[in-house]
Scaffold this motif. Sequence first.
Motif, short mmCIF file in Angstrom:
data_model
loop_
_atom_site.label_atom_id
_atom_site.label_comp_id
_atom_site.label_asym_id
_atom_site.label_seq_id
_atom_site.Cartn_x
_atom_site.Cartn_y
_atom_site.Cartn_z
N SER A 158 0.83 -1.20 0.00
CA SER A 158 0.00 0.00 0.00
C SER A 158 0.87 1.25 0.00
O SER A 158 0.58 2.22 -0.71
CB SER A 158 -0.92 -0.01 1.22
OG SER A 158 -1.71 1.15 1.25
N GLY A 159 1.94 1.23 0.77
CA GLY A 159 2.87 2.36 0.80
C GLY A 159 3.50 2.60 -0.55
O GLY A 159 3.68 3.75 -0.97
N GLN A 160 3.85 1.51 -1.25
CA GLN A 160 4.43 1.64 -2.59
C GLN A 160 3.42 2.22 -3.57
O GLN A 160 3.77 2.99 -4.44
CB GLN A 160 4.90 0.27 -3.10
CG GLN A 160 6.14 -0.24 -2.40
CD GLN A 160 7.34 0.65 -2.68
OE1 GLN A 160 7.57 1.08 -3.80
NE2 GLN A 160 8.11 0.93 -1.64
N GLU A 182 1.14 4.34 -2.91
CA GLU A 182 0.99 5.76 -2.65
C GLU A 182 1.98 6.55 -3.51
O GLU A 182 1.69 7.64 -3.96
CB GLU A 182 1.22 6.07 -1.17
CG GLU A 182 0.16 5.51 -0.24
CD GLU A 182 -1.21 6.07 -0.49
OE1 GLU A 182 -1.34 7.26 -0.83
OE2 GLU A 182 -2.19 5.30 -0.37
N ILE A 183 3.16 5.94 -3.73
CA ILE A 183 4.20 6.59 -4.53
C ILE A 183 3.83 6.54 -6.01
O ILE A 183 3.95 7.52 -6.73
CB ILE A 183 5.58 5.93 -4.29
CG1 ILE A 183 5.98 6.11 -2.82
CG2 ILE A 183 6.63 6.50 -5.22
CD1 ILE A 183 7.16 5.26 -2.40
N PRO A 197 0.57 5.48 -7.82
CA PRO A 197 -0.81 5.00 -7.81
C PRO A 197 -1.22 4.40 -9.15
O PRO A 197 -0.83 4.88 -10.19
CB PRO A 197 -1.63 6.24 -7.49
CG PRO A 197 -0.74 7.40 -7.63
CD PRO A 197 0.68 6.93 -7.67
N ARG A 241 -4.40 -1.13 -6.95
CA ARG A 241 -5.08 -0.62 -5.76
C ARG A 241 -6.34 -1.44 -5.48
O ARG A 241 -6.63 -1.78 -4.34
CB ARG A 241 -5.45 0.85 -5.94
CG ARG A 241 -6.27 1.35 -4.77
CD ARG A 241 -6.05 2.75 -4.34
NE ARG A 241 -4.72 3.26 -4.28
CZ ARG A 241 -3.89 3.10 -3.25
NH1 ARG A 241 -4.25 2.40 -2.20
NH2 ARG A 241 -2.70 3.64 -3.26
#
Length: 177
Positions: free
Chosen positions: A134-136, A138-139, A141, A146
């Motif tokens: 999920s953090g990746q 965010e970088i 999208p 997702r």
Amino acid sequence: MARSLLDYLDAPVLVGDPDGRIVHLNPAFESRFDVSLQSVRGGLMASLFEGGPREAVLRAVAEVCGGAGSSRFKLREGDLGYTAVASPISSDENRIGVVILLREESASGRRISKCAKELQPPLDELTRCLGKLSGQLEIEPSVGPRAILEDASGLVEQLRKLVGELESLAARSTSGG
């Protein structure tokens, strides 16, 4: 020699006076705990157990003989787990003793509990991995990944609920409910 009706029960039974001293053990108790009534009569009920089970027995005897009614607790002795019920013995409104009935926990309940515990670490690791993913996202999208991540997160929550249900089933199974 006169026998008590308790002697015919297949479940271990321990009878004590209000001071927690051993008055009677039935044959099932003697055989499962490798002790004879003759060798322990008059001794403390708690002396038959060690550690946590000893404390549980002491607490149950104090509660029951103190007027609190029946007391339920669990204890483990060797490889076996037991659900115990301590009940008062009364005469003319006076508590004159306590009887403790031990019931072996079912093997299936122990297995369910073990399975639930074994599911927890991989579930925690899966949650951690999804968090990193999920953090990746965010970088960088992207709609496709997702949606997959959201589906996976939903599945993790379903798994957590199932683990909770397994733990609940195990608790009911081992307590006879």
